[in-house]
Write an enzyme that holds these catalytic residues in place. Structure first.
Site, mmCIF file in Angstrom:
data_model
loop_
_atom_site.group_PDB
_atom_site.id
_atom_site.type_symbol
_atom_site.label_atom_id
_atom_site.label_comp_id
_atom_site.label_asym_id
_atom_site.label_seq_id
_atom_site.Cartn_x
_atom_site.Cartn_y
_atom_site.Cartn_z
ATOM 1 N N HIS A 25 -25.224 -33.588 27.567
ATOM 2 C CA HIS A 25 -26.455 -32.950 27.746
ATOM 3 C C HIS A 25 -27.308 -34.399 27.407
ATOM 4 C CE1 HIS A 25 -25.794 -32.362 24.072
ATOM 5 N NE2 HIS A 25 -26.735 -32.657 23.782
ATOM 6 N N ILE A 26 -28.630 -34.305 28.415
ATOM 7 C CA ILE A 26 -29.179 -36.241 28.137
ATOM 8 C C ILE A 26 -30.283 -35.464 27.794
ATOM 9 C CG2 ILE A 26 -30.629 -36.768 29.729
ATOM 10 C CD1 ILE A 26 -28.390 -36.916 31.873
#
Ligand SMILES: [Zn+2]
Length: 174
Positions: free
Chosen positions: A129-130
């Site tokens: 995930h960013i």
């Protein structure tokens, strides 16, 4: 939802089971649980946007108000294992999330990044995930606040409603 509050416990359980059942492990991913939940629960799950291969989620443990995460729908912990199409969409949606935060909160700057793998500090490292963290002059530095409780100027449901309203006004273009 207890798992979300006790990631250390999940690590213990996964270790104890020695990955006997990969399929079972996949089913216990907090992100996948949210994606596969009914859209009626998106608000309760703090899920702001569902796109083709990714989504925008409001972080339940924000480093700052408006801390978002852009996450591929595919359960994958290694960035290099994602297709070019998904990688491109992640960056496109990240840029969109930044623009939504800019229009809602007018931050001075952003921290945008990925902690890939547990050694790098990835709390849910099995599903990449960013992080997108808006920054203002005078707020706490990015690194020291990781994993610590912090008082925020705005409650999560309020943040969710504000960002959801902005997304409705300025939808993501295909
Ligand atoms: Zn997952």
């Amino acid at each position: 939802m207890e798992r979300l509050y006790t990631p250390w416990r999940r690590n213990y359980i996964v270790g104890a089971e020695a990955k006997i059942n990969d399929e079972k492990e996949d089913k216990s991913c907090v992100f996948c649980d949210i994606f596969t939940d009914t859209p009626d629960n998106d608000s309760a799950n703090l899920l702001l946007l569902r796109n083709v291969n990714s989504c925008i989620l409001l972080n339940k443990f924000p480093y700052n108000s408006g801390h978002l995460m852009v996450i591929p729908l595919l359960h994958e912990g290694d960035l290099t294992m994602l297709s070019a199409e998904i990688q491109s969409e992640l960056m496109y949606v990240t840029s969109y999330a930044v623009s939504i935060l800019q229009q809602t909160y007018r931050p001075k700057a952003f921290n945008i990044g990925i902690n890939m793998g547990k050694t790098a500090g990835g709390s849910i490292s099995e599903h990449i995930h960013i992080h997108i963290v808006p920054r203002w002059d005078g707020d706490t530095n990015f690194m020291p606040v990781i994993g610590q409780t912090k008082t925020l100027p705005e409650e999560l449901p309020q943040t969710y409603e504000r960002l959801a309203a902005m997304i409705k006004n300025r939808p993501l273009l295909a």
